[in-house]
Scaffold this motif. Structure first.
Motif, mmCIF file in Angstrom:
data_model
loop_
_atom_site.group_PDB
_atom_site.id
_atom_site.type_symbol
_atom_site.label_atom_id
_atom_site.label_comp_id
_atom_site.label_asym_id
_atom_site.label_seq_id
_atom_site.Cartn_x
_atom_site.Cartn_y
_atom_site.Cartn_z
ATOM 1 N N ASN A 93 0.842 -1.193 0.000
ATOM 2 C CA ASN A 93 0.000 0.000 0.000
ATOM 3 C C ASN A 93 0.880 1.247 0.000
ATOM 4 O OD1 ASN A 93 -2.301 1.554 0.032
ATOM 5 N ND2 ASN A 93 -2.697 1.302 2.204
ATOM 6 N N TRP A 94 0.328 2.384 -0.381
ATOM 7 C CA TRP A 94 1.090 3.622 -0.396
ATOM 8 C C TRP A 94 0.253 4.765 0.154
ATOM 9 C CZ3 TRP A 94 -0.610 7.927 -3.115
ATOM 10 C CH2 TRP A 94 -1.608 7.704 -4.074
ATOM 11 N N HIS A 95 0.943 5.807 0.549
ATOM 12 C CA HIS A 95 0.281 7.014 1.052
ATOM 13 C C HIS A 95 1.063 8.211 0.550
ATOM 14 C CE1 HIS A 95 -2.942 7.869 4.063
ATOM 15 N NE2 HIS A 95 -2.474 9.081 3.889
ATOM 16 N N GLY A 96 0.374 9.300 0.273
ATOM 17 C CA GLY A 96 1.032 10.524 -0.173
ATOM 18 C C GLY A 96 1.115 11.535 0.963
ATOM 19 N N LEU A 97 2.180 12.320 0.977
ATOM 20 C CA LEU A 97 2.326 13.389 1.955
ATOM 21 C C LEU A 97 2.874 14.617 1.232
ATOM 22 C CD1 LEU A 97 2.264 14.553 4.784
ATOM 23 C CD2 LEU A 97 4.511 13.538 5.208
ATOM 24 N N LEU A 98 2.057 15.662 1.166
ATOM 25 C CA LEU A 98 2.439 16.900 0.493
ATOM 26 C C LEU A 98 2.633 18.002 1.526
ATOM 27 C CD1 LEU A 98 -0.046 16.844 -2.517
ATOM 28 C CD2 LEU A 98 2.327 16.045 -2.447
ATOM 29 N N ILE A 99 3.809 18.610 1.520
ATOM 30 C CA ILE A 99 4.104 19.745 2.392
ATOM 31 C C ILE A 99 4.009 20.995 1.522
ATOM 32 C CG2 ILE A 99 5.735 20.745 4.015
ATOM 33 C CD1 ILE A 99 4.824 17.960 4.795
ATOM 34 N N LEU A 100 2.989 21.814 1.759
ATOM 35 C CA LEU A 100 2.703 22.968 0.901
ATOM 36 C C LEU A 100 2.770 24.253 1.712
ATOM 37 C CD1 LEU A 100 -0.402 21.390 -0.854
ATOM 38 C CD2 LEU A 100 1.969 21.329 -1.649
ATOM 39 N N ARG A 101 3.198 25.327 1.064
ATOM 40 C CA ARG A 101 3.310 26.595 1.796
ATOM 41 C C ARG A 101 1.944 27.051 2.302
ATOM 42 N NH1 ARG A 101 6.528 30.812 2.825
ATOM 43 N NH2 ARG A 101 8.282 29.825 1.756
ATOM 44 N N ASN A 102 0.931 27.028 1.443
ATOM 45 C CA ASN A 102 -0.412 27.429 1.847
ATOM 46 C C ASN A 102 -1.423 26.820 0.881
ATOM 47 O OD1 ASN A 102 -0.672 29.252 -0.482
ATOM 48 N ND2 ASN A 102 0.743 30.602 0.636
ATOM 49 N N ARG A 123 -2.270 16.507 3.104
ATOM 50 C CA ARG A 123 -1.695 17.789 2.719
ATOM 51 C C ARG A 123 -1.512 18.653 3.967
ATOM 52 N NH1 ARG A 123 -5.576 19.431 -2.278
ATOM 53 N NH2 ARG A 123 -7.087 18.274 -1.003
ATOM 54 N N LEU A 124 -0.276 19.067 4.208
ATOM 55 C CA LEU A 124 0.028 19.933 5.335
ATOM 56 C C LEU A 124 0.377 21.318 4.801
ATOM 57 C CD1 LEU A 124 0.609 20.389 8.375
ATOM 58 C CD2 LEU A 124 2.988 19.766 7.885
ATOM 59 N N TYR A 125 -0.393 22.322 5.214
ATOM 60 C CA TYR A 125 -0.145 23.696 4.798
ATOM 61 C C TYR A 125 0.656 24.393 5.901
ATOM 62 C CZ TYR A 125 -3.781 22.563 1.410
ATOM 63 O OH TYR A 125 -4.514 21.964 0.416
ATOM 64 N N LEU A 126 1.901 24.717 5.612
ATOM 65 C CA LEU A 126 2.799 25.236 6.640
ATOM 66 C C LEU A 126 2.304 26.542 7.247
ATOM 67 C CD1 LEU A 126 6.322 24.497 5.092
ATOM 68 C CD2 LEU A 126 5.022 23.149 6.757
ATOM 69 N N GLU A 127 1.735 27.424 6.423
ATOM 70 C CA GLU A 127 1.303 28.712 6.963
ATOM 71 C C GLU A 127 0.144 28.563 7.943
ATOM 72 O OE1 GLU A 127 0.640 31.522 3.826
ATOM 73 O OE2 GLU A 127 2.762 31.598 3.273
ATOM 74 N N ASP A 128 -0.614 27.451 7.882
ATOM 75 C CA ASP A 128 -1.666 27.209 8.870
ATOM 76 C C ASP A 128 -1.075 27.017 10.263
ATOM 77 O OD1 ASP A 128 -3.466 27.379 6.824
ATOM 78 O OD2 ASP A 128 -4.011 25.254 6.816
ATOM 79 N N LEU A 129 0.159 26.519 10.324
ATOM 80 C CA LEU A 129 0.800 26.276 11.620
ATOM 81 C C LEU A 129 1.110 27.581 12.349
ATOM 82 C CD1 LEU A 129 3.347 23.463 10.631
ATOM 83 C CD2 LEU A 129 1.042 23.192 11.571
ATOM 84 N N LEU A 130 1.201 28.692 11.607
ATOM 85 C CA LEU A 130 1.516 29.981 12.230
ATOM 86 C C LEU A 130 0.427 30.426 13.201
ATOM 87 C CD1 LEU A 130 2.848 31.924 9.093
ATOM 88 C CD2 LEU A 130 4.202 30.936 10.950
ATOM 89 N N TYR A 131 -0.779 29.893 13.043
ATOM 90 C CA TYR A 131 -1.910 30.333 13.863
ATOM 91 C C TYR A 131 -2.328 29.276 14.881
ATOM 92 C CZ TYR A 131 -1.920 33.312 9.770
ATOM 93 O OH TYR A 131 -1.531 34.157 8.751
#
Length: 304
Positions: A93-102, A123-131
């Motif tokens: 099996n496989w899984h995708g992980l995308l690190i995106l700015r926003n 999908r992880l949006y890095l700018e969401d972590l700022l808040y």
């Protein structure tokens, strides 16, 4: 920013981060990183994390970071995944992980891939972590990548202050420095270290510093509280960090070489371990194009 190398460095040094971002992966699971070439169109995947564990329930992870607009991104990403699964006849099996700015980046139409994006890709949006407050140590490292420059030094010091052991401190310092060097490309590593105030009092508040203090007392390195602490920490940090960073970079490079070229002879491995940190970093980028062990021999011969 050279995000590819930076992100695989973060994920390999902080293996628990994968478990935080992808449901169902055990926290203790370890992965090997590679960047395989898809032969048909010479397409190279940005990052493939392969579980070291033989447990078939743990998926392959196709990791990619994207910080800029690219309307062909989703097309290229999924084409690369399915070409790889076909070429290497993968049954796992496989899984995708995308690190995106926003979530405002234009990455192409999501409609053809909606089911996959909703069910098999995180999908992880890095700018969401700022808040967000009370982030884990792993996510705090990722947030530092997009933290405004004016706040980056303070955020970096908080990450270092959270270290609970010498090993953890060194790992975090290595990653924090790598992120800040990318963020402040015109600064030297010495200027980055000065920015982190490693010689000032805030470092003495970390549990890591207290452990260094206890070791220093046992070895008779302290000749007075203030003088002994400052001298012992400064010398120990500089020597220990350089040695630890070189060994860590060598171990990572050797793992990558074995992955792409096969087993190394003891002589070849010793030659790699004797390289300096800049040489190891250069080899780490060059090996992505290696096809066999002869390529490594040629590289070592050219960089004696």
């Amino acid at each position: 920013m050279k995000t590819d190398k930076l992100f695989y460095r973060i994920f390999l040094n902080q293996p628990g981060l994968i478990a935080e971002l992808i449901p169902g992966i055990p926290k203790e699971c370890e992965f090997e990183y590679s960047a395989p070439v898809i032969k048909e169109k010479e397409t190279r995947l940005d990052g493939l994390l392969t579980p070291i564990d033989d447990n078939p329930e743990i998926p392959l992870v196709f990791l990619e970071a994207q910080m800029q607009r690219d309307t062909k991104f989703y097309i290229r990403y999924f084409r690369g995944i399915f070409s790889y699964l076909d070429q290497y006849e993968i049954s796992r099996n496989w899984h995708g992980l995308l690190i995106l700015r926003n979530n405002r980046l234009e990455l192409g139409s999501e409609i053809p891939y909606q089911i996959l994006l909703n069910n098999q890709v995180e999908r992880l949006y890095l700018e969401d972590l700022l808040y967000q407050d009370n982030l884990s140590a792993n996510l705090a490292l990722l947030r530092l990548i997009v933290t405004p420059k004016a706040q980056a030094a303070g955020e970096a010091r908080q990450i270092l202050d959270s270290a609970t052991s010498e090993t953890e401190f060194r790992l975090k310092l290595d990653l924090v420095e790598a992120i800040l060097v990318n963020k402040f490309s015109k600064l030297t590593i010495e200027e980055i270290q000065k920015m982190l105030n490693l010689k000032e009092a805030d470092v003495t508040q970390t549990r890591f510093y207290q452990e260094v203090l206890q070791i220093g007392e046992k070895k008779g390195l302290q000749q007075g509280l203030q003088q002994g602490l400052q001298q012992g920490l400064q010398q120990g940090l500089q020597e220990g960090l350089q040695q630890g960073l070189q060994q860590g970079e060598a171990n990572l490079t050797i793992r990558q070489l074995k992955r792409c070229c096969g087993n190394l002879t003891p002589v070849q491995e010793e030659k790699v371990r004797s390289l300096s940190i800049p040489q190891l970093e250069s080899l780490g980028e060059a090996l992505l194009d290696f096809q066999n062990i002869a390529d490594l021999e040629s590289w070592l011969e050219e960089h004696k």
